[in-house]
Design a protein around this motif. Structure first.
Motif, PDB file in Angstrom:
ATOM      1  N   ALA A 198      -4.345  -1.796  -9.271  1.00 41.80           N
ATOM      2  CA  ALA A 198      -3.028  -2.449  -9.225  1.00 41.80           C
ATOM      3  C   ALA A 198      -3.090  -3.753  -8.442  1.00 41.80           C
ATOM      4  CB  ALA A 198      -2.003  -1.509  -8.599  1.00 41.80           C
ATOM      5  N   LEU A 199      -3.865  -3.754  -7.335  1.00 39.95           N
ATOM      6  CA  LEU A 199      -4.006  -4.973  -6.544  1.00 39.95           C
ATOM      7  C   LEU A 199      -4.711  -6.061  -7.339  1.00 39.95           C
ATOM      8  CD1 LEU A 199      -5.003  -3.505  -3.049  1.00 39.95           C
ATOM      9  CD2 LEU A 199      -2.853  -4.636  -3.631  1.00 39.95           C
ATOM     10  N   LEU A 200      -5.749  -5.688  -8.082  1.00 41.04           N
ATOM     11  CA  LEU A 200      -6.472  -6.673  -8.890  1.00 41.04           C
ATOM     12  C   LEU A 200      -5.585  -7.218 -10.001  1.00 41.04           C
ATOM     13  CD1 LEU A 200      -9.957  -4.898  -9.143  1.00 41.04           C
ATOM     14  CD2 LEU A 200      -9.377  -6.964  -7.828  1.00 41.04           C
ATOM     15  N   ALA A 201      -4.771  -6.341 -10.602  1.00 43.73           N
ATOM     16  CA  ALA A 201      -3.880  -6.773 -11.673  1.00 43.73           C
ATOM     17  C   ALA A 201      -2.788  -7.696 -11.147  1.00 43.73           C
ATOM     18  CB  ALA A 201      -3.259  -5.563 -12.359  1.00 43.73           C
ATOM     19  N   GLY A 231      -1.857 -12.524  -4.269  1.00 48.32           N
ATOM     20  CA  GLY A 231      -0.537 -12.888  -3.762  1.00 48.32           C
ATOM     21  C   GLY A 231       0.308 -11.696  -3.384  1.00 48.32           C
ATOM     22  N   VAL A 232      -0.046 -10.501  -3.923  1.00 52.32           N
ATOM     23  CA  VAL A 232       0.749  -9.314  -3.620  1.00 52.32           C
ATOM     24  C   VAL A 232       0.640  -8.929  -2.149  1.00 52.32           C
ATOM     25  CG1 VAL A 232      -1.031  -7.561  -4.066  1.00 52.32           C
ATOM     26  CG2 VAL A 232       1.364  -7.044  -4.559  1.00 52.32           C
ATOM     27  N   LEU A 233      -0.419  -9.382  -1.466  1.00 46.72           N
ATOM     28  CA  LEU A 233      -0.587  -9.077  -0.050  1.00 46.72           C
ATOM     29  C   LEU A 233       0.110 -10.090   0.854  1.00 46.72           C
ATOM     30  CD1 LEU A 233      -4.352  -7.991  -0.002  1.00 46.72           C
ATOM     31  CD2 LEU A 233      -2.331  -6.518   0.074  1.00 46.72           C
ATOM     32  N   ARG A 234       0.713 -11.114   0.277  1.00 47.07           N
ATOM     33  CA  ARG A 234       1.421 -12.104   1.076  1.00 47.07           C
ATOM     34  C   ARG A 234       2.627 -11.444   1.748  1.00 47.07           C
ATOM     35  NH1 ARG A 234       2.355 -15.483  -2.693  1.00 47.07           N
ATOM     36  NH2 ARG A 234       0.340 -16.552  -2.493  1.00 47.07           N
ATOM     37  N   THR A 245      10.196  -1.408   3.936  1.00 47.69           N
ATOM     38  CA  THR A 245      10.714  -1.278   2.577  1.00 47.69           C
ATOM     39  C   THR A 245      11.985  -2.099   2.352  1.00 47.69           C
ATOM     40  OG1 THR A 245      11.827   0.777   3.249  1.00 47.69           O
ATOM     41  CG2 THR A 245       9.705   0.981   2.127  1.00 47.69           C
ATOM     42  N   ARG A 246      12.566  -2.602   3.418  1.00 52.49           N
ATOM     43  CA  ARG A 246      13.749  -3.448   3.258  1.00 52.49           C
ATOM     44  C   ARG A 246      13.384  -4.824   2.711  1.00 52.49           C
ATOM     45  NH1 ARG A 246      16.170  -2.071   9.303  1.00 52.49           N
ATOM     46  NH2 ARG A 246      16.693   0.128   8.909  1.00 52.49           N
ATOM     47  N   SER A 247      12.125  -5.251   2.895  1.00 53.94           N
ATOM     48  CA  SER A 247      11.745  -6.592   2.464  1.00 53.94           C
ATOM     49  C   SER A 247      10.410  -6.663   1.730  1.00 53.94           C
ATOM     50  CB  SER A 247      11.673  -7.524   3.684  1.00 53.94           C
ATOM     51  OG  SER A 247      10.713  -7.051   4.628  1.00 53.94           O
ATOM     52  N   GLU A 248       9.612  -5.590   1.785  1.00 55.67           N
ATOM     53  CA  GLU A 248       8.278  -5.603   1.201  1.00 55.67           C
ATOM     54  C   GLU A 248       8.190  -4.646   0.019  1.00 55.67           C
ATOM     55  OE1 GLU A 248       5.460  -7.439   3.501  1.00 55.67           O
ATOM     56  OE2 GLU A 248       7.455  -8.312   3.332  1.00 55.67           O
ATOM     57  N   GLY A 249       7.343  -4.979  -0.947  1.00 53.94           N
ATOM     58  CA  GLY A 249       7.112  -4.098  -2.079  1.00 53.94           C
ATOM     59  C   GLY A 249       6.183  -2.955  -1.722  1.00 53.94           C
ATOM     60  N   THR A 250       6.249  -1.888  -2.520  1.00 51.79           N
ATOM     61  CA  THR A 250       5.413  -0.717  -2.258  1.00 51.79           C
ATOM     62  C   THR A 250       3.933  -1.063  -2.310  1.00 51.79           C
ATOM     63  OG1 THR A 250       7.094   0.747  -3.183  1.00 51.79           O
ATOM     64  CG2 THR A 250       4.860   1.614  -3.041  1.00 51.79           C
ATOM     65  N   LEU A 251       3.515  -1.859  -3.295  1.00 51.62           N
ATOM     66  CA  LEU A 251       2.109  -2.215  -3.440  1.00 51.62           C
ATOM     67  C   LEU A 251       1.626  -3.021  -2.237  1.00 51.62           C
ATOM     68  CD1 LEU A 251      -0.284  -1.909  -5.268  1.00 51.62           C
ATOM     69  CD2 LEU A 251       0.395  -3.998  -6.464  1.00 51.62           C
ATOM     70  N   THR A 252       2.479  -3.892  -1.718  1.00 50.83           N
ATOM     71  CA  THR A 252       2.116  -4.670  -0.524  1.00 50.83           C
ATOM     72  C   THR A 252       1.892  -3.750   0.665  1.00 50.83           C
ATOM     73  OG1 THR A 252       3.459  -6.522  -1.318  1.00 50.83           O
ATOM     74  CG2 THR A 252       2.838  -6.537   1.006  1.00 50.83           C
ATOM     75  N   ILE A 253       2.780  -2.799   0.852  1.00 50.07           N
ATOM     76  CA  ILE A 253       2.673  -1.868   1.986  1.00 50.07           C
ATOM     77  C   ILE A 253       1.410  -1.019   1.871  1.00 50.07           C
ATOM     78  CG2 ILE A 253       3.752   0.098   3.133  1.00 50.07           C
ATOM     79  CD1 ILE A 253       6.473  -1.063   2.238  1.00 50.07           C
TER      80      ILE A 253
END
Length: 290
Positions: A55-58, A62-65, A176-184
């Motif tokens: 999922a991270l590669l897909a 930027g998903v970790l920003r 979870t109020r500001s970040e996506g699940t994949l980022t967390i």
């Protein structure tokens, strides 16, 4: 045939509880084979990274920003401490006692939800917390100086794991109020893997084929706990699904009796039942609140 929502959610949560039990038994087995806990923890952390890697590669880097790196770091440290202390507790206590004490994380969360998150804590959650604390006292019996036949260091480690688990819960609610699940999930996998690596390398010992297979199973299977728990709450009503997470207690108590001849005494079981009742009460109240 598709199961009704609550029934499907209960089945998924029961599956998560069984994976929790599997993890505890694997820790016991791997430790008995002389594999350091730091090595076991490293494989678990790497397994979590493997689960989210596609999922991270897909999604791209930027998903970790994030605008909250410090809070991600705090959650990662809490995760590392929780699983490290929990693994240690499984080697110091009988399986039933270690499992019951892990349930106290919901009570620590209740105690801190008001001052930390400014949540309104209702009477049911407070009642469940007080019941749970009374159950801990009954299990440990400090007036006898024996502590339910368990080591006080083991109890301290288990309660420490529950307290840091509370840190995971509270930081997750804020994130979870500001970040996506994949980022967390991505951040926690990276932080825990990097945090475990130095100690794992220092304590490293040669591994045979059976050891590597056991560690691979531990790493690749146990992240399914999070997936099953998430899908359980997605499928059914939280108040109907949440209590099934405690199914791992009878499973591990039975396994401890059959495999290790562990048999807590009557007072310990009475205290465990009280702790379990308090944990279920808090969990159901929390689920209904949400």
């Amino acid at each position: 045939m598709t199961l009704p929502g609550n029934l499907r959610g209960a089945a998924l949560m029961a599956g998560a509880a069984l994976l929790f039990a599997y993890e505890a038994l694997m820790i016991r087995w791997l430790t008995a084979r002389g594999i350091p806990l730091s090595t076991q923890l490293l494989f678990r952390c790497l397994g979590q990274v493997v689960w989210v890697a596609p999922a991270l590669l897909a999604a791209g880097p930027g998903v970790l920003r994030t605008a909250r790196p410090a809070l991600h770091a705090l959650r990662g440290v809490c995760s590392l401490l929780t699983w490290g202390l929990y693994y240690v507790s499984l080697t110091l206590l009988d399986l039933a006692t270690a499992t019951v004490l892990s349930f106290t994380n919901v009570m620590f969360t209740t105690l801190l939800a008001g001052p930390v998150l400014r949540e309104r804590v209702g009477a049911a959650r407070w009642a469940g917390t007080l019941v749970g604390l009374a159950g801990i006292a009954a299990m440990l019996r400090p007036w006898e100086g024996t502590g339910a036949g368990t080591s006080l260091p083991g109890v301290a480690v288990a309660l420490g794991a529950a307290a840091t688990w509370c840190g995971i819960t509270l930081s997750s609610r804020v994130l979870t109020r500001s970040e996506g699940t994949l980022t967390i999930i991505g951040w926690v996998g990276i932080i825990t893997s990097i945090g475990t690596l130095p100690l794992a390398l220092w304590q490293w010992r040669p591994l045979g084929g059976v050891d590597l297979a056991g560690l691979a199973l531990l790493g690749l299977v146990t992240p399914g706990i999070l997936w099953l728990t998430t899908e359980a709450f997605r499928a059914g009503e939280a108040s109907a699904v949440a209590p099934f997470q405690y199914l791992r207690l009878p499973v591990l108590a039975g396994a401890g009796w059959l495999l290790y001849a562990e048999a807590p005494d009557g007072m310990a079981w009475a205290g465990a039942a009280v702790v379990l009742a308090g944990a279920v009460l808090v969990s159901v109240a929390e689920a209904r609140r949400r």
